[in-house]
Design an enzyme around this catalytic site. Structure first.
Site, short mmCIF file in Angstrom:
data_model
loop_
_atom_site.label_atom_id
_atom_site.label_comp_id
_atom_site.label_asym_id
_atom_site.label_seq_id
_atom_site.Cartn_x
_atom_site.Cartn_y
_atom_site.Cartn_z
N HIS A 10 94.12 27.09 51.35
CA HIS A 10 93.59 26.48 52.58
C HIS A 10 92.82 27.55 53.35
O HIS A 10 93.42 28.41 53.99
CB HIS A 10 94.74 25.95 53.44
CG HIS A 10 94.29 25.22 54.66
ND1 HIS A 10 94.68 23.92 54.93
CD2 HIS A 10 93.50 25.58 55.69
CE1 HIS A 10 94.13 23.53 56.07
NE2 HIS A 10 93.41 24.54 56.55
N HIS A 12 89.16 28.52 55.79
CA HIS A 12 87.94 28.18 56.53
C HIS A 12 86.96 29.34 56.43
O HIS A 12 87.30 30.47 56.80
CB HIS A 12 88.27 27.91 58.00
CG HIS A 12 89.16 26.73 58.23
ND1 HIS A 12 88.67 25.45 58.42
CD2 HIS A 12 90.51 26.63 58.27
CE1 HIS A 12 89.68 24.61 58.59
NE2 HIS A 12 90.81 25.30 58.51
N LYS A 92 89.99 16.13 51.96
CA LYS A 92 90.78 16.55 53.12
C LYS A 92 90.72 15.50 54.21
O LYS A 92 89.65 15.14 54.70
CB LYS A 92 90.24 17.88 53.65
CG LYS A 92 90.94 18.39 54.92
CD LYS A 92 92.41 18.72 54.66
CE LYS A 92 93.09 19.20 55.93
NZ LYS A 92 92.69 20.57 56.29
N HIS A 131 95.81 17.20 57.19
CA HIS A 131 96.23 17.86 58.43
C HIS A 131 97.12 16.86 59.16
O HIS A 131 96.63 15.92 59.80
CB HIS A 131 95.01 18.23 59.29
CG HIS A 131 95.36 18.95 60.55
ND1 HIS A 131 94.87 20.19 60.87
CD2 HIS A 131 96.18 18.60 61.59
CE1 HIS A 131 95.35 20.58 62.03
NE2 HIS A 131 96.15 19.62 62.49
N HIS A 165 99.54 23.32 55.93
CA HIS A 165 100.06 24.25 56.94
C HIS A 165 101.25 23.69 57.72
O HIS A 165 101.22 23.53 58.93
CB HIS A 165 98.96 24.71 57.90
CG HIS A 165 98.02 23.65 58.39
ND1 HIS A 165 98.44 22.44 58.90
CD2 HIS A 165 96.67 23.63 58.46
CE1 HIS A 165 97.39 21.72 59.24
NE2 HIS A 165 96.30 22.41 58.99
N ASP A 237 95.02 29.15 56.05
CA ASP A 237 94.40 28.52 57.21
C ASP A 237 93.72 29.58 58.07
O ASP A 237 93.66 29.46 59.30
CB ASP A 237 95.41 27.72 58.04
CG ASP A 237 94.74 26.76 59.04
OD1 ASP A 237 93.53 26.48 58.88
OD2 ASP A 237 95.42 26.32 59.98
#
Length: 333
Positions: A10, A12, A92, A131, A165, A237
Site C-alpha cells: 500500500h 502513495h 481500490k 479503505h 491499513h 501507506d
C-alpha cells in the site's frame, strides 16, 4: 539482518515533482509496491493507468522495482474488467470523501449497485482493496465499517478482500473470522496511538487516516504482526504531503515513512519477535496470498549502525524526523 524481496502492499507516490522526490525511497529498498489510484483525477481508465505506470518506471529505472497498479473503484462492467485485468493488481474502493482525493468514491454500499462489478472481479480473480471507514465519529469509523466487510465477505465468498491499513482490535478479530478477508498494516500504526498525535502538542506529521487509535488496538496489531500471522501483509501507506500542507489549518492526512521503513521494522522485530516473522510480514505472506513469483530476487541487507533521520526530504517531513535509529540499510543486491 537480510530480507528477501520486501513488498509494500500500500503506497502513495503522487505525481510530477512529488513522484520524483519520494518514489526512489521505495524503489531502492522494495521489490514491488501496490500503487494507490487516488490521484487528481483518479485512475479509472487504461490509458491513464499505463501512462502513470510509465512515469513511475522512468523515475525508478535501474532499481529492480515493480509498481503494481490499481484502479479507483467505480461500477465497471465485465467487459472492461476482462480487458484490463492483466494490467492491474487490484481495484481500490474508497468511501466517498473519507480521505485524500476520494470525493468520487462509493456513497452507497447497497449490494445491488455493487454486485455487477464485484461479481466480475470475483470471476477474474481481481482483489478488492478497501479503505474501510464510515463517516461516523472519527474514533469509531473503522470499527463501524466492520459490518460492511462482513456483508461483502459473506455475499462474495470468492472475492479476495483486503482490509487496508487496519488500526483496531475489532478488525484484527474479523480477519480471523472470514476466509476471504486479508489485511495490510502500516509501520506507524505499530508505533503510534492517538496520544502521540494529540496527547501533548499536536504533531501534524503524525496525523493520518485512519487515525491512530487506543493502546489496546495497537497491542492487537503488534500481536498479529510479530507472530507472523499469515493473513497480514505489510503496507506502508506512506503518503507524502509538502510541509506547508501539514503545518497549517486543515492539515492534510498522511505519514511519509518510506525512508525509514526497513530500519524501523528491523528494530521492532529484533526487540519483539524474530527475523523469520519479519520476512513473513514484509514479503512471504503477500507472496502466498497473491501468488507472487519473481524471476530475479532483491536482497536487502541491514546493519546495526546508528544514523539520524533527516529533518526533511525536499519539502516533505519524514516519519521519525530528527530521531536516531539503530539499524541502517547496508546494501541492496
Amino acid at each position: 539482518m537480510t530480507l528477501k524481496n520486501p513488498l509494500d502492499m500500500h503506497l502513495h507516490l503522487r505525481e510530477n515533482s512529488m513522484l520524483k522526490l519520494v518514489a526512489p525511497h521505495s524503489a531502492k529498498n522494495f521489490k514491488a509496491a501496490v500503487i494507490m489510484p487516488n490521484l487528481v483525477p483518479p485512475l479509472c481508465d487504461l490509458t491513464r493507468l499505463k501512462s502513470y505506470k510509465e512515469q513511475i518506471l522512468q523515475t525508478c529505472e535501474n532499481e529492480n522495482f515493480t509498481p503494481l497498479m490499481t484502479l479507483f473503484f467505480k461500477n465497471y462492467d465485465e467487459k472492461f474488467l476482462e480487458n484490463i485485468k492483466d494490467e492491474i493488481f487490484g481495484v481500490k474502493l474508497y468511501p466517498a470523501g473519507i480521505t485524500t482525493n476520494s470525493q468520487g468514491g462509493v456513497s452507497s454500499f447497497e449490494l445491488e449497485s455493487l454486485k455487477p462489478t464485484l461479481s466480475a472481479m470475483s470471476e477474474f480473480k481481481i482483489p478488492l482493496l478497501i479503505h474501510g471507514e464510515t463517516n461516523d465519529f472519527v474514533m469509531d469509523r473503522e470499527q463501524n465499517f466492520a459490518k460492511i466487510y462482513e456483508l461483502l465477505a459473506k455475499n462474495f465468498p470468492k472475492l479476495k478482500i483486503v482490509m487496508e491499513h487496519i488500526t483496531t482490535k475489532r478488525l484484527c478479530e474479523l480477519l480471523k473470522d472470514y476466509e476471504n478477508l486479508y489485511a495490510t498494516l502500516t509501520l506507524h500504526h505499530l508505533i503510534l496511538t492517538l496520544d502521540d498525535v494529540l496527547g501533548g502538542k499536536m504533531n501534524p506529521h503524525l496525523f493520518c487516516k485512519p487515525i491512530a487509535k487506543r493502546y489496546e488496538d495497537k497491542e492487537a496489531l503488534c500481536e498479529l504482526a510479530y507472530s507472523g500471522f499469515s493473513k497480514l501483509m505489510f503496507g506502508s501507506d506512506s503518503a507524502p504531503h509538502p510541509k506547508h500542507e501539514k503545518e497549517c489549518c486543515g492539515c492534510a492526512a498522511g505519514v511519509f515513512s518510506a525512508p525509514v521503513i526497513l530500519p524501523l521494522l528491523a528494530e521492532l522485530f529484533e526487540k519483539n519477535s524474530n527475523l523469520e516473522n519479519l520476512q513473513k510480514f514484509i514479503s512471504n505472506n503477500a507472496c502466498v496470498i497473491h501468488n507472487f513469483s519473481f524471476k530475479e530476487d532483491k536482497i536487502v541487507s541491514l546493519e546495526k549502525k546508528e544514523w539520524q533521520v533527516p529533518s526533511h526530504y525536499g519539502e516533505v517531513v519524514p516519519f521519525m524526523a530528527g530521531e536516531f535509529l539503530k539499524f541502517k540499510v547496508k546494501s541492496v543486491s
